[in-house]
Design a protein around this motif. Structure first.
Motif, PDB file in Angstrom:
ATOM      1  N   GLY A   1       0.797  -1.219   0.000  1.00 48.89           N
ATOM      2  CA  GLY A   1       0.000   0.000   0.000  1.00 48.89           C
ATOM      3  C   GLY A   1       0.833   1.273   0.000  1.00 48.89           C
ATOM      4  O   GLY A   1       0.290   2.368   0.115  1.00 48.89           O
ATOM      5  N   ASN A   2       2.152   1.145  -0.148  1.00 52.48           N
ATOM      6  CA  ASN A   2       3.020   2.320  -0.036  1.00 52.48           C
ATOM      7  C   ASN A   2       3.056   3.097  -1.337  1.00 52.48           C
ATOM      8  O   ASN A   2       3.732   2.711  -2.284  1.00 52.48           O
ATOM      9  CB  ASN A   2       4.435   1.880   0.335  1.00 52.48           C
ATOM     10  N   VAL A   3       2.344   4.165  -1.377  1.00 47.20           N
ATOM     11  CA  VAL A   3       2.262   4.949  -2.608  1.00 47.20           C
ATOM     12  C   VAL A   3       2.420   6.417  -2.259  1.00 47.20           C
ATOM     13  O   VAL A   3       1.931   6.892  -1.227  1.00 47.20           O
ATOM     14  CB  VAL A   3       0.921   4.665  -3.333  1.00 47.20           C
ATOM     15  N   ASP A   4       3.136   7.116  -3.111  1.00 44.85           N
ATOM     16  CA  ASP A   4       3.288   8.558  -2.962  1.00 44.85           C
ATOM     17  C   ASP A   4       1.889   9.200  -2.981  1.00 44.85           C
ATOM     18  O   ASP A   4       1.097   8.928  -3.889  1.00 44.85           O
ATOM     19  CB  ASP A   4       4.129   9.069  -4.137  1.00 44.85           C
ATOM     20  N   PRO A   5       1.567  10.040  -1.986  1.00 42.46           N
ATOM     21  CA  PRO A   5       0.216  10.618  -1.947  1.00 42.46           C
ATOM     22  C   PRO A   5      -0.182  11.293  -3.258  1.00 42.46           C
ATOM     23  O   PRO A   5      -1.324  11.146  -3.712  1.00 42.46           O
ATOM     24  CB  PRO A   5       0.289  11.627  -0.802  1.00 42.46           C
ATOM     25  N   ALA A   6       0.742  12.012  -3.883  1.00 41.66           N
ATOM     26  CA  ALA A   6       0.394  12.735  -5.120  1.00 41.66           C
ATOM     27  C   ALA A   6       0.007  11.752  -6.226  1.00 41.66           C
ATOM     28  O   ALA A   6      -0.945  11.993  -6.985  1.00 41.66           O
ATOM     29  CB  ALA A   6       1.565  13.610  -5.571  1.00 41.66           C
ATOM     30  N   VAL A   7       0.731  10.648  -6.332  1.00 39.87           N
ATOM     31  CA  VAL A   7       0.394   9.634  -7.337  1.00 39.87           C
ATOM     32  C   VAL A   7      -0.980   9.043  -7.040  1.00 39.87           C
ATOM     33  O   VAL A   7      -1.831   8.902  -7.933  1.00 39.87           O
ATOM     34  CB  VAL A   7       1.467   8.516  -7.349  1.00 39.87           C
ATOM     35  N   TYR A   8      -1.199   8.749  -5.763  1.00 35.29           N
ATOM     36  CA  TYR A   8      -2.476   8.138  -5.373  1.00 35.29           C
ATOM     37  C   TYR A   8      -3.640   9.082  -5.667  1.00 35.29           C
ATOM     38  O   TYR A   8      -4.656   8.668  -6.228  1.00 35.29           O
ATOM     39  CB  TYR A   8      -2.435   7.791  -3.887  1.00 35.29           C
ATOM     40  N   LEU A   9      -3.470  10.352  -5.314  1.00 33.68           N
ATOM     41  CA  LEU A   9      -4.547  11.324  -5.532  1.00 33.68           C
ATOM     42  C   LEU A   9      -4.861  11.461  -7.015  1.00 33.68           C
ATOM     43  O   LEU A   9      -6.020  11.588  -7.411  1.00 33.68           O
ATOM     44  CB  LEU A   9      -4.168  12.686  -4.948  1.00 33.68           C
ATOM     45  N   SER A  10      -3.826  11.427  -7.851  1.00 33.01           N
ATOM     46  CA  SER A  10      -4.077  11.588  -9.288  1.00 33.01           C
ATOM     47  C   SER A  10      -4.838  10.384  -9.828  1.00 33.01           C
ATOM     48  O   SER A  10      -5.649  10.521 -10.742  1.00 33.01           O
ATOM     49  CB  SER A  10      -2.758  11.779 -10.045  1.00 33.01           C
ATOM     50  N   ILE A  11      -4.617   9.209  -9.262  1.00 29.77           N
ATOM     51  CA  ILE A  11      -5.357   8.029  -9.713  1.00 29.77           C
ATOM     52  C   ILE A  11      -6.801   8.077  -9.216  1.00 29.77           C
ATOM     53  O   ILE A  11      -7.743   7.917  -9.996  1.00 29.77           O
ATOM     54  CB  ILE A  11      -4.677   6.731  -9.226  1.00 29.77           C
ATOM     55  N   ILE A  12      -6.973   8.302  -7.925  1.00 28.06           N
ATOM     56  CA  ILE A  12      -8.324   8.298  -7.354  1.00 28.06           C
ATOM     57  C   ILE A  12      -9.162   9.440  -7.937  1.00 28.06           C
ATOM     58  O   ILE A  12     -10.363   9.301  -8.162  1.00 28.06           O
ATOM     59  CB  ILE A  12      -8.281   8.414  -5.810  1.00 28.06           C
ATOM     60  N   GLY A  13      -8.521  10.572  -8.189  1.00 29.77           N
ATOM     61  CA  GLY A  13      -9.241  11.712  -8.751  1.00 29.77           C
ATOM     62  C   GLY A  13      -9.537  11.565 -10.227  1.00 29.77           C
ATOM     63  O   GLY A  13     -10.362  12.290 -10.777  1.00 29.77           O
ATOM     64  N   GLY A  14      -8.883  10.619 -10.906  1.00 32.89           N
ATOM     65  CA  GLY A  14      -9.148  10.378 -12.321  1.00 32.89           C
ATOM     66  C   GLY A  14     -10.361   9.500 -12.493  1.00 32.89           C
ATOM     67  O   GLY A  14     -11.091   9.223 -11.554  1.00 32.89           O
ATOM     68  N   SER A  15     -10.605   9.075 -13.719  1.00 29.91           N
ATOM     69  CA  SER A  15     -11.741   8.169 -13.921  1.00 29.91           C
ATOM     70  C   SER A  15     -11.607   7.470 -15.250  1.00 29.91           C
ATOM     71  O   SER A  15     -10.724   7.777 -16.022  1.00 29.91           O
ATOM     72  CB  SER A  15     -13.059   8.927 -13.848  1.00 29.91           C
TER      73      SER A  15
END
Lengths: 292, 292
Positions: free
Chosen positions: A278-292
């Motif tokens: 589960g170790n992911v850079d927050p910025a990378v994670y946010l860009s994925i979750i915020g995408g679609s």
């Protein structure tokens, strides 16, 4: 989750393993098993954190060679476990050359590979044994176990642990299509090595080839390999978030992505997908979750 | 996680409970226990989803009254469990009036309160029994158990379940400071009711008061109550993400926030924090994780 994917899905969530990924299984086995008082490894990712913490537990010195441009959060994490971080400018010095120089300066140290090491396979086999134990409980058995493949240490460990426990559940390797050296290797019946590290978002699968020890186990023991697109991986991260409350790093969502890439294959089956970390850079994670 | 917070922290993660929050414990007990073939409830949040799924499992009809401006993802989720969603414009019709109208139209239906119901307390008590069972295993016991308080059904259930199992571990209620009716109630030795629903980011604690059944249990059985700021709650969500790979909704991070608000109280202690759920609107989550 199961309705969305058309299969009865079980997540084996290694994001709660020590240091947040399955890598602790192999790293801790190395740290416990080798007689050396110091361990050197090169890793910009989960293996570095896992080895740093494993050495702390084993009372050993640990040096992790990392690229100078590695994510700050990862450098800090390795240091927080008490290891020495050795930063190299990878445009000037290759990581393996820096490891060799450190080994030359400290010949007593053990150089640990993140994946091509029988001790790593042996450590990862604990996951295979745990899955076999779940199957042996008497409930509904897994029809298939899916795990991502990069260097191959996880898949080799899972299949070894299962078979050692007498469990013949089919194991599938899932590979990012843009890093499909293992799919090519299966077709060629030999290890295919990429010229460059493929830049898939699943950074744990950015290996140029599988390891030799792993290939020996994997080439005739897997049910097969499934390729997934980068979009499948991103959608899988979102599905883990939205339908399972699971924080998966992109590599951690690769196995589940196979149910998006090839839904017919597992329709109605009981499928265990390994979420590797589960170790992911927050910025990378946010860009994925915020995408679609 | 434990180093950051100065205590030995264990997370009891209800984000992996059915429907993603602890609410399933109470809701499923209601659905199984009442003889009525239909259940009506008002909830814009986790209790609605939990009751919808519980009724599906129990083969009962379920109507969930929700505000017309509730998050689309929550409305869809309730519907996906097969319940009827009854949308009301809360500026025109109060939710309780709509529930009363539905009950008048279907007198055979059971009207379920999300928290002030002995069946809900009884269901939530299962968590207290599970925590007591962990204590009874022979390892290091919890010095304290922390849970958020809104209507009080969770805290009442935990303390009931623990005490029924003969476990006297202190239980602390943690409350958003801007919704501190329970702290006020303890001081006044009677239930204090707020004029309006406080708009804390911890939407599960947006109750005007605790329930009467819960108050009877809580007023003299808790170790105390701790107030946390909105910033503490947001930071706690980020800590769960960064240091535990746990996706917590804001209400789910309230208990852990007490270790930020009052770090001296639990220094060096073994503390179990209940993460009540993980169901959070992606946009809200992203704004918290992206903040600092």
């Amino acid at each position: 989750l199961s309705e969305r994917l058309g299969a009865e899905v079980v997540l084996a969530n290694e994001a709660f393993q020590w240091t947040g990924s399955y890598k602790f299984r192999g790293a801790s086995n190395v740290a416990k098993s080798v007689p050396n008082a110091a361990i050197i490894t090169a890793s910009s990712g989960n293996f570095g954190q896992a080895m740093a913490f494993s050495c702390k537990l084993a009372g050993k010195a640990c040096t992790v060679v990392m690229p100078a441009n590695a994510a700050r959060v990862k450098i800090d994490s390795v240091r927080s476990y008490g290891a020495t971080v050795d930063l190299v400018d990878t445009k000037v010095v290759r990581r393996e050359d820096r490891v060799a120089a450190l080994k030359a300066a400290n010949p007593e140290a053990y150089v640990a590979s993140a994946f091509d090491d029988t001790l790593v396979i042996q450590g990862n086999a604990s996951l295979g044994r745990e899955l076999a134990a779940i199957n042996a409980r008497g409930g509904k058995r897994f029809d298939a176990i899916l795990a991502p493949i990069g260097g191959g240490g996880l898949c080799a460990g899972i299949v070894s642990g299962l078979r050692a426990a007498g469990d013949q559940t089919p194991v599938w390797a899932v590979e990012p299509a843009m890093a499909n050296d293992f799919v090519q290797s299966l077709a060629a019946k030999r290890i295919v090595i990429q010229d460059q590290e493929p830049q898939t978002i699943a950074d744990g699968a950015r290996t140029r080839s599988v390891g030799k020890h792993n290939w020996e186990i994997l080439h005739d023991s897997l049910a097969g390999a499934i390729e997934v697109s980068e979009d499948d991986i991103r959608e899988s991260v979102r599905i883990c978030f939205a339908l399972a409350n699971v924080k998966a790093e992109p590599t951690g969502a690769v196995a589940l992505a196979a149910l998006l890439a090839d839904p017919a294959r597992f329709r109605g089956k009981r499928v265990c997908c390994v979420v590797t970390g589960g170790n992911v850079d927050p910025a990378v994670y946010l860009s994925i979750i915020g995408g679609s």
